[in-house]
Scaffold this active site. Structure first.
Site, mmCIF file in Angstrom:
data_model
loop_
_atom_site.group_PDB
_atom_site.id
_atom_site.type_symbol
_atom_site.label_atom_id
_atom_site.label_comp_id
_atom_site.label_asym_id
_atom_site.label_seq_id
_atom_site.Cartn_x
_atom_site.Cartn_y
_atom_site.Cartn_z
ATOM 1 N N SER A 150 39.571 -24.823 -4.548
ATOM 2 C CA SER A 150 38.227 -25.054 -4.656
ATOM 3 C C SER A 150 37.833 -26.304 -4.557
ATOM 4 O O SER A 150 36.432 -26.769 -4.837
ATOM 5 C CB SER A 150 38.119 -24.702 -6.235
ATOM 6 O OG SER A 150 38.693 -25.288 -6.938
ATOM 7 N N ASN A 204 42.591 -25.488 -17.572
ATOM 8 C CA ASN A 204 41.860 -24.391 -17.961
ATOM 9 C C ASN A 204 40.454 -24.926 -18.989
ATOM 10 O O ASN A 204 39.317 -24.576 -18.804
ATOM 11 C CB ASN A 204 42.420 -23.266 -18.716
ATOM 12 C CG ASN A 204 43.332 -22.696 -17.975
ATOM 13 O OD1 ASN A 204 43.242 -22.673 -16.804
ATOM 14 N ND2 ASN A 204 44.232 -21.596 -18.380
ATOM 15 N N HIS A 264 -5.850 -6.188 -10.824
ATOM 16 C CA HIS A 264 -5.417 -5.345 -9.844
ATOM 17 C C HIS A 264 -6.149 -5.945 -8.535
ATOM 18 O O HIS A 264 -6.336 -5.329 -7.452
ATOM 19 C CB HIS A 264 -6.240 -3.968 -9.912
ATOM 20 C CG HIS A 264 -6.186 -3.380 -11.281
ATOM 21 N ND1 HIS A 264 -5.053 -2.526 -11.619
ATOM 22 C CD2 HIS A 264 -7.056 -3.233 -12.413
ATOM 23 C CE1 HIS A 264 -5.261 -2.087 -12.878
ATOM 24 N NE2 HIS A 264 -6.230 -2.381 -13.048
ATOM 25 N N SER A 309 2.140 -23.690 13.676
ATOM 26 C CA SER A 309 2.877 -22.534 14.556
ATOM 27 C C SER A 309 2.986 -22.983 15.918
ATOM 28 O O SER A 309 2.367 -23.931 16.437
ATOM 29 C CB SER A 309 2.045 -21.535 14.421
ATOM 30 O OG SER A 309 2.272 -20.725 15.872
ATOM 31 N N LYS A 320 -2.985 -22.449 13.632
ATOM 32 C CA LYS A 320 -2.559 -22.080 12.312
ATOM 33 C C LYS A 320 -1.986 -23.311 11.634
ATOM 34 O O LYS A 320 -1.453 -24.509 12.109
ATOM 35 C CB LYS A 320 -1.158 -21.317 12.565
ATOM 36 C CG LYS A 320 -1.182 -20.203 13.138
ATOM 37 C CD LYS A 320 -1.608 -18.978 12.243
ATOM 38 C CE LYS A 320 -0.534 -18.678 11.539
ATOM 39 N NZ LYS A 320 -0.727 -17.528 10.660
ATOM 40 N N GLU A 330 5.559 -20.455 0.345
ATOM 41 C CA GLU A 330 6.455 -19.211 0.737
ATOM 42 C C GLU A 330 7.654 -19.356 0.588
ATOM 43 O O GLU A 330 8.321 -18.394 0.198
ATOM 44 C CB GLU A 330 5.919 -19.126 2.353
ATOM 45 C CG GLU A 330 4.676 -18.659 2.481
ATOM 46 C CD GLU A 330 4.263 -18.276 3.935
ATOM 47 O OE1 GLU A 330 3.612 -17.434 4.426
ATOM 48 O OE2 GLU A 330 4.780 -19.365 4.874
ATOM 49 N N LYS A 373 31.541 -21.460 -9.819
ATOM 50 C CA LYS A 373 31.180 -22.683 -9.217
ATOM 51 C C LYS A 373 29.935 -22.587 -8.336
ATOM 52 O O LYS A 373 28.804 -23.190 -8.375
ATOM 53 C CB LYS A 373 32.060 -23.748 -8.925
ATOM 54 C CG LYS A 373 32.618 -24.001 -10.177
ATOM 55 C CD LYS A 373 33.881 -25.057 -9.874
ATOM 56 C CE LYS A 373 34.835 -24.753 -11.133
ATOM 57 N NZ LYS A 373 35.347 -23.631 -11.142
HETATM 58 N N1 ARG Z 1 40.216 -24.617 -9.959
HETATM 59 C C1 ARG Z 1 40.288 -23.994 -11.227
HETATM 60 C C2 ARG Z 1 38.941 -23.310 -11.665
HETATM 61 O O1 ARG Z 1 37.866 -23.673 -11.087
HETATM 62 C C3 ARG Z 1 40.817 -24.733 -12.413
HETATM 63 C C4 ARG Z 1 41.365 -24.087 -13.053
HETATM 64 C C5 ARG Z 1 42.729 -23.532 -12.927
HETATM 65 N N2 ARG Z 1 43.420 -22.949 -13.718
HETATM 66 C C6 ARG Z 1 44.590 -22.169 -13.533
HETATM 67 N N3 ARG Z 1 45.316 -21.759 -14.453
HETATM 68 N N4 ARG Z 1 44.796 -21.908 -12.348
HETATM 69 O O2 ARG Z 1 38.919 -22.376 -12.436
#
Ligand code: ARG
Length: 463
Positions: free
Chosen positions: A27, A114, A160, A281, A287, A294, A329
């Site tokens: 990630s 975590n 309306h 345009s 235009k 928009e 994310k």
């Molecule tokens: N990159 C992970 C996330 O965004 C971090 C947590 C990963 N924890 C794990 N037990 N693999 O969730």
């Protein structure tokens, strides 16, 4: 980005992670934007571990110095992010160990990625909500200044999308202001629930070290530590709530956009948007397109989509943390970026709106917008409302046939539908008389628009 094998959990593994799997599960490409929150969280954690007697002061100082160096490297673009190290957390931790040696490996004591990631996202979102709130306020201030200036500018009000009754342009803008006030409140609520600290939940069950969660909580400016470790690492409802508040905000902004698009068209011709907010345009030289509204109208789609993807992400997930959550994310970040971009564009553009007053007034004069005023006039003279409705209906039918608005008819023409109609009727058939008569809280009278603007200013000053 380098691609060496991750050593962080090497102990249990007999072979390196498959190269594709490493990329698939990483990630770091998108979570590196939380580097500052990750470092802030680690600083607080290291200080707390020292107070708890788990780290020495010398170890803490090495960690803080190393983290500071890493921050500088990241901000100057010198930091080398590695896919093999999966995410922002392990990249920074590995860099710390490379810098300060074995002490770096002690930072993760009593913590898990975590609770670390859940803490980082909440810190990140909290900061972004603050920026969004400031931007909503800036947009609202712009609306107030235009509304005050245009308190007696007359335009047709619609139901309306058919001309209904005259209103003031200031009153219309204050309707937008009200929508945004509720949006502001939704983001404040969301921030309150976001600002709870998961740190200390560790992987899911808490930790055996004598951690002091009140201390990290205070250092990081959270309002309270999360009550339950399982819940703390697993839920992303705050991100869903953010996307819900964002979706409603964007929905409101699409309504404003739609009106701006209509009003800038030759058919309405109510306002001019300065050239800097428009594009031309490549084929049609005449235009000038209202691209900003928009695009805001169009961007609502991705935010609604992010709300749906986060709801689906969390649906049916068993407690506690699951890797699914890494998918929180990109939708969240894109929702943040989109909301900020739309607000910025509007906050810049709104004060620059140029109403075409004559053309607005002209439109209000057409379409029998004072018909209700004529009915109210007859009621004031003693006629039951339903009968008055009938009389005015006939007058309007005559007007359509003669191509005359009510205010353009002579007294003799009007009186053929009711002898109750006298010379004083013309006071109510004027546009100015019509709006001025709606003189109560929430009404469109210029006086009331100015009073609403004053109340709004007091409200904004108290934010
Ligand atoms: N990159 C992970 C996330 O965004 C971090 C947590 C990963 N924890 C794990 N037990 N693999 O969730």
């Amino acid at each position: 980005m380098s691609n060496t094998t991750n050593q962080q959990w090497g102990g249990r593994f007999n072979e390196p992670t498959d190269a594709f799997v490493a990329r698939f599960t990483a990630s770091v490409e998108f979570d590196q934007r939380m580097y500052l929150q990750d470092i802030r969280g680690s600083i607080a954690h290291a200080k707390m571990l020292t107070a708890a007697g788990v780290l020495t002061e010398a170890e803490r100082d090495d960690i803080l110095r190393g983290l500071e160096e890493i921050r500088v490297e990241i901000e100057s673009g010198q930091f080398e992010w590695s896919i093999a190290l999966e995410d922002v957390h392990m990249n920074i931790e590995a860099a710390l160990t490379a810098k300060i040696g074995v002490t770096g490996k002690k930072l993760h004591t009593g913590r898990s990625r975590n609770d670390q990631v859940a803490t980082d996202i909440r810190l990140y979102l909290r900061d972004e909500i603050e920026l969004i709130l400031a931007e909503i306020t800036r947009l609202q201030e712009g609306l107030l200044s235009v509304a005050a200036r245009e308190n007696d500018t007359i335009m047709p009000g619609f139901t309306h999308l058919q001309t209904a009754q005259p209103v003031t342009f200031g009153h219309h803008l204050m309707a937008w202001f009200e929508m945004l006030s509720r949006d502001y409140g939704r983001f404040v609520d969301c921030c309150e629930r976001t600002n709870i600290m998961p740190l200390g939940a560790a992987a899911l069950a808490g930790t055996t070290y004598p951690i002091q969660r009140d201390m990290t909580c205070e250092l990081l400016g959270f309002s309270a530590p999360a009550e339950n470790s399982l819940d703390a690492v697993s839920d992303r409802d705050f991100a869903i709530e953010f996307c819900a508040a964002s979706s409603i905000l964007l929905m409101h902004m699409t309504r404003m956009s739609e009106e701006l698009v209509l009003w800038t068209s030759a058919q309405f011709n109510f306002i001019n948007l300065p050239d800097r907010f428009c594009t031309g345009s490549s084929i049609m030289p005449q235009k000038k397109n209202p691209d900003v509204p928009e695009l805001v109208r169009g961007k609502s789609g991705r935010v609604y989509g992010h709300l749906m993807s986060l709801l689906t992400l969390m649906k049916s997930q068993p407690l506690a943390y699951n890797k699914d959550n890494q998918e929180d994310k990109e939708p969240l970040f894109d929702a943040i970026d989109t909301v900020k971009g739309c607000l910025r564009a509007f906050a810049d553009m709104i004060p620059a709106l140029e109403p075409k007053k004559d053309s607005m007034r002209e439109a209000a004069l057409r379409g029998f917008s004072t018909a209700t005023d004529l009915a109210d006039y007859l009621v004031r003279k003693g006629m039951p409302f339903r009968d008055a409705h009938e009389v005015v209906g006939k007058s309007v039918a005559y007007g359509i046939e003669q191509n005359k608005d009510l205010g353009e008819m002579t007294l003799a023409e009007l009186a053929q539908f009711s002898d109750t109609i006298e010379q004083d009727v013309f006071e109510v058939l004027t546009l100015d008389g019509s709006v001025a008569a709606r003189d109560h809280i929430g009404g469109t009278a210029p006086k009331q628009v100015l009073a609403a603007v004053e109340r709004a200013k007091v409200m904004l000053a108290a934010r």
